[in-house]
Design a protein around this motif. Structure first.
Motif, mmCIF file in Angstrom:
data_model
loop_
_atom_site.group_PDB
_atom_site.id
_atom_site.type_symbol
_atom_site.label_atom_id
_atom_site.label_comp_id
_atom_site.label_asym_id
_atom_site.label_seq_id
_atom_site.Cartn_x
_atom_site.Cartn_y
_atom_site.Cartn_z
ATOM 1 N N ALA A 253 0.856 -1.192 0.000
ATOM 2 C CA ALA A 253 0.000 0.000 0.000
ATOM 3 C C ALA A 253 0.888 1.236 0.000
ATOM 4 C CB ALA A 253 -0.897 0.000 1.235
ATOM 5 N N VAL A 254 0.445 2.252 -0.729
ATOM 6 C CA VAL A 254 1.188 3.515 -0.807
ATOM 7 C C VAL A 254 0.240 4.678 -0.488
ATOM 8 C CG1 VAL A 254 2.842 2.642 -2.520
ATOM 9 C CG2 VAL A 254 0.740 3.789 -3.294
ATOM 10 N N ILE A 255 0.848 5.831 -0.152
ATOM 11 C CA ILE A 255 0.023 7.027 0.084
ATOM 12 C C ILE A 255 -0.502 7.502 -1.262
ATOM 13 C CG2 ILE A 255 0.070 9.431 0.879
ATOM 14 C CD1 ILE A 255 2.457 8.505 2.741
ATOM 15 N N GLU A 256 -1.762 7.854 -1.304
ATOM 16 C CA GLU A 256 -2.392 8.319 -2.535
ATOM 17 C C GLU A 256 -1.535 9.409 -3.176
ATOM 18 O OE1 GLU A 256 -7.154 8.899 -3.392
ATOM 19 O OE2 GLU A 256 -6.299 9.669 -1.557
ATOM 20 N N GLY A 257 -1.054 9.181 -4.410
ATOM 21 C CA GLY A 257 -0.264 10.192 -5.116
ATOM 22 C C GLY A 257 1.228 10.103 -4.860
ATOM 23 N N GLU A 258 1.697 9.126 -4.061
ATOM 24 C CA GLU A 258 3.143 9.005 -3.799
ATOM 25 C C GLU A 258 3.563 7.539 -3.860
ATOM 26 O OE1 GLU A 258 6.260 8.787 -3.761
ATOM 27 O OE2 GLU A 258 6.645 8.747 -1.603
ATOM 28 N N PRO A 259 3.768 7.018 -5.103
ATOM 29 C CA PRO A 259 4.021 5.588 -5.258
ATOM 30 C C PRO A 259 5.473 5.152 -5.049
ATOM 31 C CG PRO A 259 3.829 6.621 -7.408
ATOM 32 C CD PRO A 259 3.631 7.713 -6.394
ATOM 33 N N SER A 260 6.400 6.092 -4.756
ATOM 34 C CA SER A 260 7.814 5.701 -4.712
ATOM 35 C C SER A 260 8.159 4.841 -3.498
ATOM 36 C CB SER A 260 8.710 6.939 -4.735
ATOM 37 O OG SER A 260 8.880 7.459 -3.433
ATOM 38 N N THR A 261 7.348 4.887 -2.460
ATOM 39 C CA THR A 261 7.691 4.173 -1.233
ATOM 40 C C THR A 261 6.467 3.451 -0.680
ATOM 41 O OG1 THR A 261 9.241 5.954 -0.744
ATOM 42 C CG2 THR A 261 8.748 4.453 1.053
ATOM 43 N N ALA A 262 6.651 2.154 -0.397
ATOM 44 C CA ALA A 262 5.576 1.399 0.246
ATOM 45 C C ALA A 262 5.576 1.743 1.723
ATOM 46 C CB ALA A 262 5.798 -0.086 0.054
ATOM 47 N N VAL A 263 4.399 2.064 2.261
ATOM 48 C CA VAL A 263 4.319 2.469 3.662
ATOM 49 C C VAL A 263 3.516 1.492 4.509
ATOM 50 C CG1 VAL A 263 4.619 4.934 3.156
ATOM 51 C CG2 VAL A 263 2.312 3.957 3.219
ATOM 52 N N ALA A 264 2.895 0.493 3.847
ATOM 53 C CA ALA A 264 2.047 -0.454 4.583
ATOM 54 C C ALA A 264 1.831 -1.684 3.718
ATOM 55 C CB ALA A 264 0.708 0.202 4.929
ATOM 56 N N PRO A 265 1.427 -2.811 4.340
ATOM 57 C CA PRO A 265 1.119 -3.984 3.536
ATOM 58 C C PRO A 265 -0.132 -3.753 2.679
ATOM 59 C CG PRO A 265 0.575 -4.384 5.842
ATOM 60 C CD PRO A 265 1.256 -3.059 5.783
ATOM 61 N N ILE A 266 -0.248 -4.523 1.615
ATOM 62 C CA ILE A 266 -1.324 -4.301 0.632
ATOM 63 C C ILE A 266 -2.718 -4.339 1.271
ATOM 64 C CG2 ILE A 266 -1.497 -6.760 -0.059
ATOM 65 C CD1 ILE A 266 -1.410 -4.118 -2.737
ATOM 66 N N GLU A 267 -2.848 -5.145 2.334
ATOM 67 C CA GLU A 267 -4.156 -5.260 3.015
ATOM 68 C C GLU A 267 -4.611 -3.935 3.637
ATOM 69 O OE1 GLU A 267 -1.531 -7.094 3.542
ATOM 70 O OE2 GLU A 267 -2.029 -9.224 3.484
ATOM 71 N N ALA A 268 -3.671 -2.992 3.798
ATOM 72 C CA ALA A 268 -4.017 -1.719 4.430
ATOM 73 C C ALA A 268 -4.635 -0.730 3.448
ATOM 74 C CB ALA A 268 -2.777 -1.102 5.082
ATOM 75 N N ALA A 269 -4.580 -1.054 2.139
ATOM 76 C CA ALA A 269 -5.158 -0.157 1.123
ATOM 77 C C ALA A 269 -6.650 0.023 1.407
ATOM 78 C CB ALA A 269 -4.926 -0.734 -0.263
ATOM 79 N N GLY A 270 -7.123 1.252 1.228
ATOM 80 C CA GLY A 270 -8.525 1.537 1.538
ATOM 81 C C GLY A 270 -8.686 2.100 2.941
ATOM 82 N N GLY A 271 -7.634 1.963 3.739
ATOM 83 C CA GLY A 271 -7.647 2.523 5.100
ATOM 84 C C GLY A 271 -6.759 3.752 5.167
ATOM 85 N N GLN A 272 -6.262 4.027 6.379
ATOM 86 C CA GLN A 272 -5.441 5.215 6.570
ATOM 87 C C GLN A 272 -4.155 4.893 7.320
ATOM 88 O OE1 GLN A 272 -8.832 7.365 8.475
ATOM 89 N NE2 GLN A 272 -7.983 9.120 7.377
ATOM 90 N N LEU A 273 -3.112 5.652 6.964
ATOM 91 C CA LEU A 273 -1.840 5.576 7.679
ATOM 92 C C LEU A 273 -1.788 6.750 8.650
ATOM 93 C CD1 LEU A 273 1.272 4.755 7.943
ATOM 94 C CD2 LEU A 273 1.636 6.512 6.193
ATOM 95 N N SER A 288 16.447 7.672 0.917
ATOM 96 C CA SER A 288 15.228 6.895 0.729
ATOM 97 C C SER A 288 14.124 7.485 1.592
ATOM 98 C CB SER A 288 15.465 5.440 1.116
ATOM 99 O OG SER A 288 15.663 5.370 2.517
ATOM 100 N N GLY A 289 12.897 7.114 1.276
ATOM 101 C CA GLY A 289 11.760 7.610 2.052
ATOM 102 C C GLY A 289 10.696 8.215 1.159
ATOM 103 N N VAL A 290 9.677 8.699 1.799
ATOM 104 C CA VAL A 290 8.515 9.243 1.094
ATOM 105 C C VAL A 290 8.839 10.650 0.599
ATOM 106 C CG1 VAL A 290 6.141 10.017 1.480
ATOM 107 C CG2 VAL A 290 6.925 7.835 2.458
#
Ligand code: ADP
Ligand code: MG
Length: 374
Positions: A253-273, A288-290
């Motif tokens: 899962a990535v932050i909407e609009g920032e695909p360069s860095t994964a911030v959570a496992p795929i199951e977290a998509a649709g939720g919030q960080l 490295s980083g967001v």
């Protein structure tokens, strides 16, 4: 001591179609300092007033010690209450205001005088006993209200936003005074506030409410470190935790609009960080980083709060000292343990944490926008 145990079982309060308090249950153990915290209108005062007997519960049961007090009048519940408005009699002296309750209970004069002297000393009002409330500062008036409650020697004290009429400096002094008195007198206190700083600094335990319901009940530490929902996360901490919507990337899962860095496992998509401002570290764009861009910085003396654009969203960062960086591009990172994930329903997903930052290897479509400024 067990006489001051308070128990609410499935208590509710409705006014016509409005449900102010919706089926709440909790237990307060003797000597505890419990905070009822939440935004305005969430049902804190109504809950407190039902415990005091100033409102009748629509349903449920309230017990104090071994007694079912649900239908008892306030005077028979063995508790005292301190209000935001102080509720002092303007025509009575400080001394008469403090002993008012003892007088109406016909406590002997000599005992009244003795208890008054002791309590006045305790709250530092000995030199003001002959004044009228109008001749006192806000803090002193608040002390009179406290003294009136302490002199009753009831083991339970209910307080409804008692400090909100005071300025910030005095509030912090009074927080410490009330806390010290409570532990010295071993009082059981339920304290209502909408101020998370009061809740964090005074409470042994914090009950967070939203829309008449309890959303989290725990120690200040638990609320800060393990918020049960996105709402709890955004309510505790100053400045508040940033919450960023997550979408599906390639394998993460990535932050909407920032695909360069994964911030959570795929199951977290649709939720919030969720990330707290104090957990974020700034890095050069070559690291490295967001990817982020500084939109503004607000200097507060000991630290600076920067607002950063990340993808389509913004987040807050707390940096120590003075940092002027508006307009700069950077990357940001955080420890894997600083990640808070909330599902689409807003609830904490402990099963998906902690989570490290992982470069996805994919250059962002807007990479030009993120090159360092010449
Ligand atoms: P809080 O103390 O958390 O700000 P309250 O307990 O005062 O909230 O109020 C909770 C809800 O109940 C609010 O929507 C408020 O408008 C409503 N309410 C409170 N008292 C009354 C009343 N006497 N009659 C009708 N509605 C009320
Ligand atoms: Mg209120």
């Amino acid at each position: 001591m067990s006489q001051s145990r308070i128990r609410l079982e499935r208590v509710a309060k409705c006014w016509g179609a409005t449900t102010a308090v919706d089926d709440i249950s909790f237990d307060v153990t003797p000597g505890q300092f419990v905070i009822l915290l939440g935004p305005s209108g969430c049902g804190k005062s109504t809950t407190l007033r039902m415990i005091a007997g100033l409102e009748e519960a629509s349903s449920g049961r309230i017990t104090i010690g071994d007694r079912d007090v649900t239908r008892l009048p306030p005077g028979d519940r063995g508790l005292s209450m301190v209000f935001q408005s102080y509720a002092l009699f303007p025509h009575l002296s400080v001394a008469d205001n403090i002993v008012f309750g003892l007088r109406s209970r016909k406590v002997p004069k000599a005992e009244q005088r003795e208890r008054l002297a002791k309590v006045a000393e305790l709250v530092d009002l000995t030199d003001y006993l002959n004044r009228k409330p109008a001749q006192l500062s806000g803090g002193q008036r608040q002390r009179v209200a406290l003294a009136r409650s302490i002199i009753s020697e009831h083991p339970i004290c209910l307080m409804d936003e008692p400090l909100s009429n005071l300025d910030a400096r005095l509030r912090s002094d009074m927080r410490r005074e009330i806390k010290a008195l409570q532990s010295r007198l071993e009082m059981t206190v339920i304290y209502v506030t909408h101020d998370q700083v009061e809740a964090m600094s005074m409470g042994d335990r914090v009950i967070l409410m939203e829309n008449g319901k309890i959303v989290q009940d725990g120690t200040p530490d638990e609320l800060y470190n393990r918020p049960a929902s996105a709402f709890a996360a955004s309510f505790i901490g100053s400045p508040a935790m940033s919450l960023l919507p997550l979408i599906k990337g390639d394998q993460h899962a990535v932050i909407e609009g920032e695909p360069s860095t994964a911030v959570a496992p795929i199951e977290a998509a649709g939720g919030q960080l969720g990330i707290r401002p104090e957990d974020i570290e700034l890095r050069p764009t070559t690291g490295s980083g967001v990817l982020a861009r500084v939109l503004s910085d607000e200097y507060l003396g000991a630290d600076t709060i920067a607002h950063l654009a990340v993808g389509e969203h913004t987040l807050r960062v707390r940096l120590s000292g003075r940092q002027a960086m508006t307009g700069q591009h950077c990357r940001i990172g955080w420890p894997a343990t600083a990640v808070h994930l909330f599902g689409g329903d807003g609830l904490r997903r402990d099963d998906l944490m902690p989570y490290p930052l992982i470069p996805t290897g994919e250059m962002p479509a807007v990479s030009d926008a993120y090159s360092p400024r010449p």
